[in-house]
Write a protein that holds these residues in place. Structure first.
Motif, mmCIF file in Angstrom:
data_model
loop_
_atom_site.group_PDB
_atom_site.id
_atom_site.type_symbol
_atom_site.label_atom_id
_atom_site.label_comp_id
_atom_site.label_asym_id
_atom_site.label_seq_id
_atom_site.Cartn_x
_atom_site.Cartn_y
_atom_site.Cartn_z
ATOM 1 N N CYS A 41 7.130 -0.036 -1.498
ATOM 2 C CA CYS A 41 6.682 -0.368 -0.159
ATOM 3 C C CYS A 41 7.792 0.123 0.934
ATOM 4 C CB CYS A 41 6.855 -1.900 0.033
ATOM 5 S SG CYS A 41 8.418 -2.521 -0.857
ATOM 6 N N ALA A 42 8.769 0.294 0.467
ATOM 7 C CA ALA A 42 9.949 0.972 1.505
ATOM 8 C C ALA A 42 9.864 2.387 1.742
ATOM 9 C CB ALA A 42 11.489 0.816 0.847
ATOM 10 N N LEU A 43 9.265 3.105 0.688
ATOM 11 C CA LEU A 43 9.034 4.634 0.907
ATOM 12 C C LEU A 43 7.877 4.824 1.812
ATOM 13 C CD1 LEU A 43 9.878 5.769 -2.696
ATOM 14 C CD2 LEU A 43 11.179 6.185 -0.809
ATOM 15 N N SER A 44 6.859 3.659 1.891
ATOM 16 C CA SER A 44 5.734 4.173 2.569
ATOM 17 C C SER A 44 5.683 3.635 3.764
ATOM 18 C CB SER A 44 4.452 3.424 1.746
ATOM 19 O OG SER A 44 4.548 2.070 1.635
ATOM 20 N N CYS A 45 6.696 2.923 4.253
ATOM 21 C CA CYS A 45 6.781 2.119 5.606
ATOM 22 C C CYS A 45 7.182 3.278 6.649
ATOM 23 C CB CYS A 45 7.843 0.990 5.356
ATOM 24 S SG CYS A 45 7.927 0.417 7.264
ATOM 25 N N PRO A 46 6.240 3.589 7.600
ATOM 26 C CA PRO A 46 6.453 4.266 8.566
ATOM 27 C C PRO A 46 7.568 4.152 9.541
ATOM 28 C CG PRO A 46 4.578 3.313 9.113
ATOM 29 C CD PRO A 46 4.788 2.864 7.886
ATOM 30 N N GLU A 47 7.911 2.899 9.558
ATOM 31 C CA GLU A 47 9.109 2.368 10.371
ATOM 32 C C GLU A 47 10.479 2.324 9.721
ATOM 33 O OE1 GLU A 47 8.813 2.289 13.717
ATOM 34 O OE2 GLU A 47 6.751 2.806 13.320
ATOM 35 N N ASN A 70 0.406 -0.293 5.150
ATOM 36 C CA ASN A 70 0.835 0.536 4.025
ATOM 37 C C ASN A 70 1.661 -0.173 2.907
ATOM 38 O OD1 ASN A 70 -0.184 2.605 5.732
ATOM 39 N ND2 ASN A 70 1.826 3.726 5.879
ATOM 40 N N CYS A 71 2.458 -1.025 3.231
ATOM 41 C CA CYS A 71 3.314 -1.499 2.136
ATOM 42 C C CYS A 71 2.343 -2.372 1.107
ATOM 43 C CB CYS A 71 4.514 -2.454 2.868
ATOM 44 S SG CYS A 71 3.742 -3.667 3.979
ATOM 45 N N ALA A 72 1.429 -3.166 1.923
ATOM 46 C CA ALA A 72 0.663 -3.874 0.827
ATOM 47 C C ALA A 72 -0.359 -3.323 0.156
ATOM 48 C CB ALA A 72 -0.158 -4.887 1.859
ATOM 49 N N GLU A 73 -0.813 -1.910 0.836
ATOM 50 C CA GLU A 73 -1.802 -1.177 0.139
ATOM 51 C C GLU A 73 -1.056 -0.371 -1.035
ATOM 52 O OE1 GLU A 73 -5.409 0.672 0.018
ATOM 53 O OE2 GLU A 73 -4.675 -0.860 1.613
ATOM 54 N N VAL A 74 0.246 -0.218 -0.870
ATOM 55 C CA VAL A 74 0.852 0.727 -2.039
ATOM 56 C C VAL A 74 1.462 0.007 -3.231
ATOM 57 C CG1 VAL A 74 1.307 2.610 -0.716
ATOM 58 C CG2 VAL A 74 3.012 0.894 -1.086
ATOM 59 N N CYS A 75 1.540 -1.430 -2.984
ATOM 60 C CA CYS A 75 2.256 -2.158 -3.847
ATOM 61 C C CYS A 75 1.467 -2.252 -5.227
ATOM 62 C CB CYS A 75 2.383 -3.498 -3.546
ATOM 63 S SG CYS A 75 3.423 -4.681 -4.602
ATOM 64 N N VAL A 77 1.557 -4.156 -7.815
ATOM 65 C CA VAL A 77 1.326 -5.464 -8.351
ATOM 66 C C VAL A 77 0.781 -6.438 -7.499
ATOM 67 C CG1 VAL A 77 3.266 -5.197 -10.231
ATOM 68 C CG2 VAL A 77 3.627 -6.058 -7.870
ATOM 69 N N ASN A 78 0.384 -5.802 -6.300
ATOM 70 C CA ASN A 78 -0.268 -6.836 -5.108
ATOM 71 C C ASN A 78 0.656 -8.139 -4.811
ATOM 72 O OD1 ASN A 78 -2.502 -5.337 -5.237
ATOM 73 N ND2 ASN A 78 -3.385 -6.356 -6.886
ATOM 74 N N ASP A 79 1.949 -7.596 -4.674
ATOM 75 C CA ASP A 79 2.910 -8.690 -4.283
ATOM 76 C C ASP A 79 3.158 -8.821 -2.908
ATOM 77 O OD1 ASP A 79 4.299 -10.671 -5.468
ATOM 78 O OD2 ASP A 79 6.065 -9.751 -5.230
ATOM 79 N N ILE A 80 2.553 -8.153 -2.157
ATOM 80 C CA ILE A 80 2.551 -8.114 -0.596
ATOM 81 C C ILE A 80 1.209 -8.420 -0.106
ATOM 82 C CG2 ILE A 80 3.257 -6.807 1.421
ATOM 83 C CD1 ILE A 80 4.602 -5.097 -0.307
ATOM 84 N N GLU A 81 1.093 -9.465 0.828
ATOM 85 C CA GLU A 81 -0.352 -9.481 1.295
ATOM 86 C C GLU A 81 -0.255 -9.563 2.948
ATOM 87 O OE1 GLU A 81 -1.634 -13.306 0.070
ATOM 88 O OE2 GLU A 81 -0.386 -14.380 1.357
ATOM 89 N N MET A 82 -1.191 -8.936 3.768
ATOM 90 C CA MET A 82 -1.348 -8.822 5.036
ATOM 91 C C MET A 82 -1.996 -10.373 5.608
ATOM 92 S SD MET A 82 0.197 -6.215 5.647
ATOM 93 C CE MET A 82 -0.168 -6.046 7.578
#
Ligand code: SF4
Ligand code: SF4
Length: 108
Positions: A41-47, A70-75, A77-82
């Motif tokens: 998630c950190a690596l994929s975040c454009p900001e 992006n972060c939710a998309e790449v996780c 284990v689906n541990d981030i939701e928008m």
């Protein structure tokens, strides 16, 4: 910083621009349940605004998060939701958090 046509931003100034104000609609919610600290998630975040050092420790700095998802998309284990961010929408907008709620309002 005022953005104009042909503007050139000086390098390393992005931390001065709180890009979180660009976010409309959704923001990431880090569930901190199944996180395995893979750092994707950190690596994929454009900001570059996701931080964390251990399992279930990751979070986003919402002052800079643009809500791209992006972060939710790449996780893995689906541990981030928008999730809907009501406060970023105009006051008179109604935000439905689930389909059932929408249906009950539209048939009332
Ligand atoms: S939604 Fe986009 S900008 Fe916000 S933390 Fe996730 S990857 Fe970064
Ligand atoms: S991508 Fe998911 S599992 Fe990996 S560090 Fe981020 S929240 Fe944790």
């Amino acid at each position: 910083m005022k953005i104009t046509v042909g503007m050139v931003a000086r390098p390393s100034t992005s931390w001065a621009n709180k890009t979180g104000s660009w976010r409309v609609g959704t923001r990431p919610r880090f569930l901190q349940d199944k996180c395995n600290a893979c750092d994707l998630c950190a690596l994929s975040c454009p900001e570059g605004c996701v931080f964390g050092e251990a399992r279930n420790d990751y979070h986003a700095d919402l002052d800079f998060c643009k809500g791209c998802g992006n972060c939710a998309e790449v996780c893995p284990v689906n541990d981030i939701e928008m999730v809907p961010e009501e406060k970023s929408l105009p006051q008179d907008w109604i935000v439905f958090t689930d389909e059932q709620e929408f249906k009950s309002m539209s048939t009332a």
